[in-house]
Scaffold this motif. Structure first.
Motif, PDB file in Angstrom:
ATOM      1  N   HIS A   1       0.816  -1.217   0.000  1.00  0.00           N
ATOM      2  CA  HIS A   1       0.000   0.000   0.000  1.00  0.00           C
ATOM      3  C   HIS A   1       0.852   1.272   0.000  1.00  0.00           C
ATOM      4  CE1 HIS A   1       0.132  -1.889   4.031  1.00  0.00           C
ATOM      5  NE2 HIS A   1       0.331  -0.678   4.502  1.00  0.00           N
TER       6      HIS A   1
ATOM      7  N   GLU B   1      -0.679   4.976   0.060  1.00  0.00           N
ATOM      8  CA  GLU B   1      -1.295   5.501   1.285  1.00  0.00           C
ATOM      9  C   GLU B   1      -0.354   6.442   2.047  1.00  0.00           C
ATOM     10  OE1 GLU B   1      -2.790   2.325   3.703  1.00  0.00           O
ATOM     11  OE2 GLU B   1      -3.760   1.379   1.977  1.00  0.00           O
TER      12      GLU B   1
ATOM     13  N   ASP C   1       0.991   6.994   8.316  1.00  0.00           N
ATOM     14  CA  ASP C   1       1.387   5.695   8.839  1.00  0.00           C
ATOM     15  C   ASP C   1       2.783   5.847   9.435  1.00  0.00           C
ATOM     16  OD1 ASP C   1       1.263   3.038   9.511  1.00  0.00           O
ATOM     17  OD2 ASP C   1       1.180   2.278   7.466  1.00  0.00           O
TER      18      ASP C   1
END
Length: 140
Positions: free
Chosen positions: A45, A48, A108
């Motif tokens: 990912h 993201e 993140d």
């Protein structure tokens, strides 16, 4: 025929002492964990949080370089380890500060986010120990 001398490891190589061995082990574990984390994040990912994932990959490379430098010792190894620990310290302080000040830029975590809180703050403490160990075991 003359016997070839056996190559001798530099006396300042990390595996020469108890604390040096532990330091080498911890850097090796972080090299593996940060690199594996980055690989998974980037391949699954990436869109993201590209900045965070690329910083994790960079951290993995820094930990790998520190591990290799500590393991080989000698002048070249010490310089590699010294540069790596310095980059690591700057990175964890910079990324740690930015991840708190601008959480939007870090959706993140990286290894160095919030000063390594996800890893028990070891990423914050480790470069200080590494630099101290390199200074304490410098050639006289």
């Amino acid at each position: 025929m003359a016997e070839q001398p056996t190559p001798v490891r530099p006396r300042d190589a990390a595996i020469g002492s108890g604390l040096g061995r532990v330091l080498l082990l911890v850097y090796g574990i972080f090299a593996l964990s940060a690199s594996a984390r980055a690989l998974v994040q980037i391949t699954t990912h990436f869109a993201e949080a590209p900045l965070a994932y690329l910083l994790s990959a960079f951290a993995g490379l820094v930990y790998l370089a520190a591990t290799v430098g500590l393991a080989i010792g000698g002048t070249r190894g010490r310089l590699v380890a010294l540069a790596s620990c310095t980059i690591e310290l700057i990175g964890v302080l910079l990324v740690g500060t930015l991840s708190i000040a601008d959480a939007v830029a870090f959706p993140d975590d990286t290894v160095w986010s919030r000063f390594g809180s996800g890893y028990g703050y070891v990423p914050l403490i480790l470069p200080f120990i590494g630099l101290w160990w390199l200074w304490r075991n410098r050639p006289r």
